[in-house]
Motif scaffolding. Structure first.
Motif, mmCIF file in Angstrom:
data_model
loop_
_atom_site.group_PDB
_atom_site.id
_atom_site.type_symbol
_atom_site.label_atom_id
_atom_site.label_comp_id
_atom_site.label_asym_id
_atom_site.label_seq_id
_atom_site.Cartn_x
_atom_site.Cartn_y
_atom_site.Cartn_z
ATOM 1 N N ALA A 176 0.823 -1.214 0.000
ATOM 2 C CA ALA A 176 0.000 0.000 0.000
ATOM 3 C C ALA A 176 0.857 1.263 0.000
ATOM 4 C CB ALA A 176 -0.928 0.000 1.215
ATOM 5 N N VAL A 177 2.009 1.204 0.634
ATOM 6 C CA VAL A 177 2.842 2.395 0.795
ATOM 7 C C VAL A 177 3.810 2.602 -0.371
ATOM 8 C CG1 VAL A 177 4.612 3.475 2.258
ATOM 9 C CG2 VAL A 177 2.674 2.302 3.305
ATOM 10 N N TYR A 187 6.058 5.789 -1.350
ATOM 11 C CA TYR A 187 7.364 5.758 -0.675
ATOM 12 C C TYR A 187 7.972 4.392 -0.946
ATOM 13 C CZ TYR A 187 5.853 9.888 1.904
ATOM 14 O OH TYR A 187 5.410 11.139 2.237
ATOM 15 N N ASN A 188 8.975 4.336 -1.807
ATOM 16 C CA ASN A 188 9.512 3.038 -2.208
ATOM 17 C C ASN A 188 10.870 2.732 -1.593
ATOM 18 O OD1 ASN A 188 11.043 4.869 -3.605
ATOM 19 N ND2 ASN A 188 10.773 3.931 -5.617
ATOM 20 N N ARG A 189 11.199 3.389 -0.489
ATOM 21 C CA ARG A 189 12.440 3.093 0.224
ATOM 22 C C ARG A 189 12.118 2.289 1.485
ATOM 23 N NH1 ARG A 189 13.526 4.516 -3.950
ATOM 24 N NH2 ARG A 189 14.906 6.159 -4.689
ATOM 25 N N ALA A 190 12.949 1.313 1.777
ATOM 26 C CA ALA A 190 12.716 0.462 2.939
ATOM 27 C C ALA A 190 12.699 1.270 4.232
ATOM 28 C CB ALA A 190 13.792 -0.628 3.019
ATOM 29 N N ILE A 191 13.605 2.257 4.359
ATOM 30 C CA ILE A 191 13.686 3.039 5.587
ATOM 31 C C ILE A 191 12.429 3.867 5.795
ATOM 32 C CG2 ILE A 191 14.895 4.922 4.411
ATOM 33 C CD1 ILE A 191 15.313 3.797 8.089
ATOM 34 N N GLU A 192 11.814 4.347 4.708
ATOM 35 C CA GLU A 192 10.601 5.150 4.814
ATOM 36 C C GLU A 192 9.405 4.291 5.208
ATOM 37 O OE1 GLU A 192 11.807 8.521 1.474
ATOM 38 O OE2 GLU A 192 10.686 6.725 0.896
ATOM 39 N N ILE A 193 9.281 3.134 4.560
ATOM 40 C CA ILE A 193 8.177 2.220 4.883
ATOM 41 C C ILE A 193 8.285 1.759 6.333
ATOM 42 C CG2 ILE A 193 7.128 -0.012 4.332
ATOM 43 C CD1 ILE A 193 8.123 0.381 1.448
ATOM 44 N N TYR A 194 9.516 1.453 6.734
ATOM 45 C CA TYR A 194 9.730 0.999 8.111
ATOM 46 C C TYR A 194 9.378 2.096 9.102
ATOM 47 C CZ TYR A 194 12.136 -0.898 12.201
ATOM 48 O OH TYR A 194 12.425 -1.367 13.458
ATOM 49 N N ILE A 226 -3.578 0.917 6.995
ATOM 50 C CA ILE A 226 -3.564 1.260 5.568
ATOM 51 C C ILE A 226 -4.587 2.351 5.269
ATOM 52 C CG2 ILE A 226 -4.045 0.374 3.257
ATOM 53 C CD1 ILE A 226 -2.898 -2.302 4.143
ATOM 54 N N ASP A 227 -5.760 2.249 5.881
ATOM 55 C CA ASP A 227 -6.798 3.261 5.684
ATOM 56 C C ASP A 227 -6.315 4.630 6.147
ATOM 57 O OD1 ASP A 227 -9.252 4.284 4.958
ATOM 58 O OD2 ASP A 227 -10.184 3.849 6.895
ATOM 59 N N ALA A 228 -5.586 4.672 7.274
ATOM 60 C CA ALA A 228 -5.039 5.932 7.778
ATOM 61 C C ALA A 228 -4.012 6.503 6.808
ATOM 62 C CB ALA A 228 -4.408 5.720 9.150
ATOM 63 N N PHE A 229 -3.193 5.629 6.216
ATOM 64 C CA PHE A 229 -2.190 6.094 5.256
ATOM 65 C C PHE A 229 -2.870 6.672 4.011
ATOM 66 C CE2 PHE A 229 0.628 5.546 1.627
ATOM 67 C CZ PHE A 229 1.790 6.150 2.081
#
Length: 290
Positions: free
Chosen positions: A196-197, A201-208, A235-238
């Motif tokens: 979903a993210v 945002y396709n960086r691991a550090i950002e998703i984390y 996910i709904d909040a994002f």
């Protein structure tokens, strides 16, 4: 929450050992070096010292901590402890729970330190077209109708160049944390959330980082249901945050708005959980037949 021995609250710990706890605390203090006054910092350190039996968790009354500080010669006042707790909670490094005696009445507090990862080397949000201070109102209104690209395109190009160099150059490549894509996201982050993210945002550090914020919001409400079962809410909040961002309704940062939105949604879920536990009055059985 019932009062009890510190071991009773082991489930709240976010650290595997004291060393890991100290490392996250160090990262927080380096990033917030101007947050506390001298006396507030001493209060923060004292509380940390009482959070090693269960890494990152302490159970104590504020008056007890004040008394211990006097015994150690620090002499931190109760007001300093209160100010420190207020600042630490607002900064997201500390969550405080109240406990109650089985006979009734307030007992001790449970202080739970949160994990704190250093800020990402990449900016959280990049707009496709940056606005300058001298833009006219007409241009500003026109830009509001354009789709906002949250991905960092120019950095994607840099990564592609690096990939091409790997194929033509035998020199080992040592990518930095900001170069790791979503496939490097730690395994404790649900795949549904990653999917979903990653379009934004396709960086691991950002998703984390987003998932860590979700864990922080989850802990505040002491749900009976594990966080992994509440991924749709996260996910709904994002998605809600993305919607409001594209409509330029966000006055803070994207991450802060996401956290606040999720806290609101979790509050609704907590009330539903609480109501589900209440016994319902069966008025049919209560009617006496004549």
């Amino acid at each position: 929450m019932r009062a009890g021995n510190i071991k009773q609250f082991t489930r709240f710990s976010q650290f595997t050992n004291v060393g890991e706890f100290n490392e996250h605390k160090k990262n927080f203090l380096e990033d917030h070096h101007q947050l506390f006054t001298k006396s507030e910092f001493m209060a923060f350190e004292l509380l940390s010292q009482y959070s090693v039996v269960v890494p990152g968790v302490a159970n104590a009354k504020i008056d007890t901590l004040v008394e211990r500080s006097s015994e150690k010669g620090a002499g931190v006042s109760r007001a300093s402890f209160i100010r420190m707790l207020r600042k630490a909670k607002k900064a997201g490094i500390l969550v405080v729970y109240k406990t109650y005696r089985s006979s009734g009445g307030f007992a001790h507090n449970v202080f739970v330190f949160q994990r704190f990862d250093p800020p990402s080397e990449t900016e959280v949000i990049h707009r496709e077209n940056d606005e300058s201070a001298g833009d006219s109102k007409a241009v500003h209104a026109e830009n509001e109708t354009e789709t906002i690209n949250l991905l960092i395109n120019h950095q994607d190009q840099k990564i592609n160049i690096r990939k091409e160099n790997v194929q033509t150059n035998t020199t080992p490549v040592n990518p930095s944390l900001k170069d790791l894509d979503e496939t490097f996201t730690p395994g404790n982050v649900p795949n549904e959330f990653i999917q979903a993210v990653k379009p934004f945002y396709n960086r691991a550090i950002e998703i984390y980082r987003f998932w860590q914020k979700a864990r922080l919001a989850y802990i505040k409400y002491t749900f009976d249901m594990p966080l992994e079962f509440m991924v749709p809410v996260v996910i709904d909040a994002f998605k809600t945050t993305v919607f409001h961002y594209k409509h330029r309704k966000i006055k803070t940062t994207f991450v802060q708005y996401f956290y606040g939105t999720l806290c609101g949604m979790f509050g609704v879920q907590k009330r539903k959980e609480h109501m589900a536990k209440k016994p319902r009055y069966n008025w049919l059985d209560a009617v006496e037949c004549e």
